[in-house]
Write a protein that holds these residues in place. Sequence first.
Motif, mmCIF file in Angstrom:
data_model
loop_
_atom_site.group_PDB
_atom_site.id
_atom_site.type_symbol
_atom_site.label_atom_id
_atom_site.label_comp_id
_atom_site.label_asym_id
_atom_site.label_seq_id
_atom_site.Cartn_x
_atom_site.Cartn_y
_atom_site.Cartn_z
ATOM 1 N N PHE A 446 0.826 -1.206 0.000
ATOM 2 C CA PHE A 446 0.000 0.000 0.000
ATOM 3 C C PHE A 446 0.868 1.268 0.000
ATOM 4 O O PHE A 446 0.658 2.189 -0.794
ATOM 5 N N VAL A 447 1.852 1.290 0.896
ATOM 6 C CA VAL A 447 2.698 2.482 1.015
ATOM 7 C C VAL A 447 3.501 2.709 -0.260
ATOM 8 O O VAL A 447 3.650 3.849 -0.733
ATOM 9 N N ALA A 448 4.018 1.635 -0.874
ATOM 10 C CA ALA A 448 4.815 1.780 -2.095
ATOM 11 C C ALA A 448 3.978 2.324 -3.245
ATOM 12 O O ALA A 448 4.447 3.165 -4.027
ATOM 13 N N LEU A 449 2.718 1.870 -3.359
ATOM 14 C CA LEU A 449 1.865 2.320 -4.456
ATOM 15 C C LEU A 449 1.316 3.720 -4.222
ATOM 16 O O LEU A 449 1.164 4.513 -5.164
ATOM 17 N N TRP A 450 1.014 4.038 -2.981
ATOM 18 C CA TRP A 450 0.356 5.305 -2.689
ATOM 19 C C TRP A 450 1.336 6.474 -2.639
ATOM 20 O O TRP A 450 1.024 7.580 -3.091
ATOM 21 N N ARG A 452 4.726 6.256 -3.639
ATOM 22 C CA ARG A 452 5.763 6.085 -4.651
ATOM 23 C C ARG A 452 7.180 6.249 -4.087
ATOM 24 O O ARG A 452 7.623 5.444 -3.296
ATOM 25 N N ARG A 453 7.899 7.313 -4.479
ATOM 26 C CA ARG A 453 9.295 7.432 -4.042
ATOM 27 C C ARG A 453 9.427 7.449 -2.522
ATOM 28 O O ARG A 453 10.246 6.735 -1.940
ATOM 29 N N PHE A 454 8.640 8.279 -1.875
ATOM 30 C CA PHE A 454 8.682 8.335 -0.412
ATOM 31 C C PHE A 454 8.211 7.015 0.202
ATOM 32 O O PHE A 454 8.621 6.633 1.296
ATOM 33 N N GLY A 455 7.336 6.322 -0.519
ATOM 34 C CA GLY A 455 6.826 5.047 -0.018
ATOM 35 C C GLY A 455 7.918 4.000 0.111
ATOM 36 O O GLY A 455 7.930 3.212 1.071
ATOM 37 N N ALA A 578 16.535 10.809 7.509
ATOM 38 C CA ALA A 578 17.956 10.682 7.203
ATOM 39 C C ALA A 578 18.174 10.299 5.745
ATOM 40 O O ALA A 578 19.227 10.608 5.167
ATOM 41 N N ILE A 579 17.184 9.632 5.127
ATOM 42 C CA ILE A 579 17.297 9.270 3.710
ATOM 43 C C ILE A 579 16.711 10.360 2.817
ATOM 44 O O ILE A 579 17.287 10.715 1.777
ATOM 45 N N ILE A 580 15.565 10.915 3.227
ATOM 46 C CA ILE A 580 14.870 11.896 2.377
ATOM 47 C C ILE A 580 15.626 13.216 2.307
ATOM 48 O O ILE A 580 15.700 13.852 1.253
ATOM 49 N N ASN A 581 16.199 13.650 3.429
ATOM 50 C CA ASN A 581 16.858 14.972 3.455
ATOM 51 C C ASN A 581 17.928 15.140 2.374
ATOM 52 O O ASN A 581 17.881 16.103 1.598
ATOM 53 N N PRO A 582 18.929 14.254 2.277
ATOM 54 C CA PRO A 582 19.976 14.493 1.273
ATOM 55 C C PRO A 582 19.510 14.287 -0.167
ATOM 56 O O PRO A 582 20.147 14.795 -1.098
ATOM 57 N N ILE A 583 18.423 13.545 -0.397
ATOM 58 C CA ILE A 583 17.981 13.264 -1.768
ATOM 59 C C ILE A 583 16.997 14.320 -2.271
ATOM 60 O O ILE A 583 17.154 14.870 -3.363
ATOM 61 N N TRP A 584 15.948 14.622 -1.456
ATOM 62 C CA TRP A 584 14.906 15.565 -1.908
ATOM 63 C C TRP A 584 14.796 16.813 -1.033
ATOM 64 O O TRP A 584 14.050 17.716 -1.340
ATOM 65 N N LYS A 590 8.434 23.751 -7.028
ATOM 66 C CA LYS A 590 7.064 23.745 -6.524
ATOM 67 C C LYS A 590 6.197 22.896 -7.449
ATOM 68 O O LYS A 590 6.500 22.723 -8.634
ATOM 69 N N GLY A 591 5.115 22.385 -6.865
ATOM 70 C CA GLY A 591 4.192 21.586 -7.657
ATOM 71 C C GLY A 591 4.670 20.168 -7.913
ATOM 72 O O GLY A 591 4.106 19.469 -8.761
ATOM 73 N N VAL A 592 5.719 19.720 -7.218
ATOM 74 C CA VAL A 592 6.223 18.350 -7.379
ATOM 75 C C VAL A 592 5.272 17.374 -6.695
ATOM 76 O O VAL A 592 4.753 17.654 -5.612
ATOM 77 N N LYS A 593 5.030 16.235 -7.326
ATOM 78 C CA LYS A 593 4.182 15.212 -6.722
ATOM 79 C C LYS A 593 5.056 14.139 -6.075
ATOM 80 O O LYS A 593 6.100 13.773 -6.603
ATOM 81 N N ILE A 594 4.574 13.664 -4.941
ATOM 82 C CA ILE A 594 5.299 12.571 -4.261
ATOM 83 C C ILE A 594 4.414 11.337 -4.204
ATOM 84 O O ILE A 594 3.209 11.404 -4.351
#
Length: 594
Positions: A446-450, A452-455, A578-584, A590-594
């Motif tokens: 569910f988390v991977a599909l909903w 996506r990258r953050f999932g 710790a993973i999201i900060n250096p990548i995104w 603006k207007g980016v979808k996650i």
Amino acid sequence: MPYPRGNAPVLINRLAGWKYAVLLLSLVLLTLSALPTLFGESPRIAITAKAPVSASALKTLLGEMEVTAIKASGNQANIVLANANDALPTQKALKAALPGATVVLDQQSKAPIWLQELGMRPIHLGLDLRGGVQFILAVDTQAALDAQLSSARDDISEMMDVASVQLSGQALVIHPRHGSSLSQLQQLLTRQYPKWQQRLDGDAIRLSLSDQEQQSQVQLAMDQTLGIMRSRISELGITEAAVMRDGKERIRIEIPGVQDPTAARNIIGATASLEFRQAFTGPGAGRVPVNGEQGQPLWLSRKPVLTGSHIINARSGVDDMGRPQVSIAVDSQGAAQIGDFSRQHVGDAMATLFTEYQKSAEGNTVKTSRVINVATIQSALPASFRITGIGSQQQAQQLSLLLRAGSLTAPVTIIAQSTLGPSLGSENIHNGLMALSLGLGTCLLFVALWYRRFGWVANLALVANLFMLLGLMALVPGSVLTLPGIAGLVLTVGMAVDTNVLIFERVKELLREGKSLGQSIHLGYDNAFRTILDANLTTLITAIILYGLGRGPVQGFAISLGLGLLTSMLTGILGTRAIINPIWGRDNRKGVKI
């Protein structure tokens, strides 16, 4: 060009280096701690013999018994069995074949040697997962209170100038001698028994335990019984038993991996004590009648010379004539007591009184006392001596075990017993892991599909959370994994997902409001933190209450839930960031979808 003071931009989505270090260290340490649990355990028998033993000799003793490994060095050996059902019969056979040897039943981890050398051990499995036997014992604390009254009666009769001391219900009625001062006797009783209550009853004094002192004595009796039961289980050669209080006057004993409870029942349910008293051939003041070895009447001093509480060691054996005997060693206080008495009573008789408590058909506690030995004191007795006159070698072995483990002042009765086979325990493990796998797999999908990258980042944190939780449970002393504990793991998975849902939904809202991706991540984590902390804190309070008020499986659920909240906070907030900060985290679009 450096910014003027006060105009430097605020750096967002940055974690201090020490936070990365703490996260990485925790992940590595707890993952290593979790690995032995995944490998599982095998039943093991550890032997410490009086003489050197060899692997070939042990193999011959075991016959066709299926074993995984046998290691022997000097007088010590370890036998790893392939089947848990063979553990208790094998232990019994080895005890019979190796007289005087210590044969202990425990578990051997299947993890690689290098993990074991790091001190990593599997999580202890509860009775419902490993199989075994459970006893519920009722403790007769009233007998402990009665013993206090009887001891006080004897002391007052011998040490104070009184005409008589009578036991009336739960009080002592003390009559002073004719012409004695009643007020002086009251003052003396107040000094000797400050926590007892006094009231005048005509020309007598009625002495009884206060409510507070009764509660204190009951608590002491329960604490003593718990300690003695743990000692008795240890004497049986079982190292992983759980002995705990279960209500006001009950004790629950769980012995994982044991399928034949007969030996444990005979020792656990036995309430026996040993006392040494002066023996007389006729009645007199301060004497009580008891049947002798051959059924002849004997009169023993009401107050014992020495009680079993001073015994520090007891070993069964045989004397020069081949008759069973028990060799006893007492502590310094006991040695002084019996040494002074025997020195002053050379030529007098001293009896060994064995007392047992049993339940009658009506449910009442029946006390049975018998003299197992009467001997004439030839000289002052040392700190180590022997008693004979015991019926059989088996009785001598059981008596020595009970004396080593301690004598109970409060009789115990086994009121419930249940046995859970290893096959049912394996089925519980299989069903629990299937539920955990299904729940984890559904959440990951569910988390991977909903999201996506953050999932995918959240899924990494979810898997890490599960490993860290298992590792933390393996490190916490006294932590036991039960079937409800597996339910707590499943619930923890859901709550860990909920942590990331709160954060990511907040990030989405901020993106829709026109914030950049970096700003949305920064504000999303900060804004969601308080909500996540409040939700987890209230659940943690519930887990603490469950652990404090619950028993057995309920405590197992509370442990897994409470520790799971801590690991989910660490991985769901700090780990994902710790993973999201250096990548995104530095993306200003603006207007980016996650």
